[in-house]
Scaffold this motif. Structure first.
Motif, short mmCIF file in Angstrom:
data_model
loop_
_atom_site.label_atom_id
_atom_site.label_comp_id
_atom_site.label_asym_id
_atom_site.label_seq_id
_atom_site.Cartn_x
_atom_site.Cartn_y
_atom_site.Cartn_z
N ALA A 1 -11.68 -2.48 4.83
CA ALA A 1 -10.41 -3.09 4.46
C ALA A 1 -9.58 -3.38 5.69
CB ALA A 1 -9.63 -2.17 3.53
N ASP A 2 -8.77 -4.42 5.58
CA ASP A 2 -7.80 -4.72 6.63
C ASP A 2 -6.47 -5.05 5.96
OD1 ASP A 2 -6.87 -4.94 9.17
OD2 ASP A 2 -7.99 -6.75 9.68
N ILE A 3 -5.39 -4.97 6.73
CA ILE A 3 -4.06 -5.24 6.18
C ILE A 3 -3.36 -6.28 7.02
CG2 ILE A 3 -3.80 -2.97 5.11
CD1 ILE A 3 -2.09 -2.15 7.50
N PHE A 4 -2.47 -7.03 6.39
CA PHE A 4 -1.62 -7.99 7.10
C PHE A 4 -0.39 -8.26 6.27
CE2 PHE A 4 -3.95 -10.77 4.25
CZ PHE A 4 -3.05 -11.77 3.95
N PRO A 5 0.70 -8.76 6.81
CA PRO A 5 0.96 -8.86 8.26
C PRO A 5 1.28 -7.49 8.83
CG PRO A 5 2.92 -9.52 7.06
CD PRO A 5 1.86 -9.22 6.03
N THR B 1 -11.82 -5.75 0.67
CA THR B 1 -12.38 -4.76 -0.23
C THR B 1 -11.72 -4.87 -1.59
OG1 THR B 1 -13.02 -2.43 -0.43
CG2 THR B 1 -10.77 -2.88 0.30
N ASP B 2 -12.37 -4.33 -2.61
CA ASP B 2 -11.77 -4.22 -3.94
C ASP B 2 -11.02 -2.90 -3.99
OD1 ASP B 2 -12.86 -6.62 -4.94
OD2 ASP B 2 -14.76 -5.61 -5.37
N VAL B 3 -9.70 -3.00 -4.00
CA VAL B 3 -8.85 -1.81 -3.93
C VAL B 3 -8.84 -1.06 -5.26
CG1 VAL B 3 -6.49 -0.99 -3.62
CG2 VAL B 3 -7.38 -2.81 -2.15
N ILE C 1 3.52 11.07 0.64
CA ILE C 1 3.20 9.82 -0.05
C ILE C 1 4.50 9.18 -0.52
CG2 ILE C 1 2.05 8.79 -2.03
CD1 ILE C 1 -0.01 11.08 -1.84
N LEU C 2 4.75 7.94 -0.06
CA LEU C 2 5.98 7.24 -0.40
C LEU C 2 5.77 6.19 -1.48
CD1 LEU C 2 7.34 6.76 3.21
CD2 LEU C 2 7.79 8.62 1.62
N LEU C 3 4.58 5.59 -1.50
CA LEU C 3 4.24 4.56 -2.49
C LEU C 3 2.77 4.72 -2.86
CD1 LEU C 3 5.72 1.29 -0.92
CD2 LEU C 3 6.59 2.46 -2.93
N GLU C 4 2.43 4.37 -4.10
CA GLU C 4 1.05 4.31 -4.52
C GLU C 4 0.84 3.03 -5.31
OE1 GLU C 4 -0.98 8.32 -5.34
OE2 GLU C 4 1.03 8.53 -6.19
N SER C 5 -0.36 2.45 -5.19
CA SER C 5 -0.63 1.19 -5.85
C SER C 5 -2.12 1.03 -6.11
CB SER C 5 -0.15 0.03 -4.98
OG SER C 5 -0.48 -1.21 -5.56
N THR C 6 -2.45 0.21 -7.10
CA THR C 6 -3.84 -0.17 -7.36
C THR C 6 -4.03 -1.66 -7.12
OG1 THR C 6 -3.35 -0.47 -9.71
CG2 THR C 6 -4.21 1.69 -9.03
N GLU C 7 -3.04 -2.29 -6.51
CA GLU C 7 -3.07 -3.74 -6.27
C GLU C 7 -3.43 -4.05 -4.81
OE1 GLU C 7 -2.58 -5.79 -8.85
OE2 GLU C 7 -2.22 -4.03 -10.10
N ASN C 8 -3.81 -5.31 -4.54
CA ASN C 8 -4.11 -5.74 -3.18
C ASN C 8 -2.86 -6.17 -2.42
OD1 ASN C 8 -6.84 -5.89 -4.49
ND2 ASN C 8 -7.37 -6.50 -2.41
#
Length: 75
Positions: free
Chosen positions: A7-11, A23-25, A37-44
């Protein structure tokens, strides 16, 4: 032996929306330098606009249980 998610992230730095690609998150946790942990997500795409400026880590798990961590700066 643990596999890592490709996986990679931007910006980076980011001001509002952080995007995860490659990747499929299944799950992402945004943690601060203290490991809280400040945030949690199942989205891209994750809305980080409410986080204060600083350094964070996106702990990403894909649908196969592979994990990776990516550092980013919230401006």
């Amino acid at each position: 032996e643990a596999n890592t998610a490709d996986a990679d992230i931007f910006p980076n730095p980011v001001s509002d929306k952080l995007h995860i690609v490659g990747t499929d998150v299944a799950h992402t946790a945004i943690v601060n330098a203290y490991g809280a942990i400040l945030l949690e997500s199942t989205e891209n795409t994750i809305d980080v606009s409410n986080l204060p400026a600083g350094f964070y880590i996106a702990c990403i798990t894909d649908n196969h249980g592979n994990r990776t961590a990516r550092r980013f700066v919230k401006k």
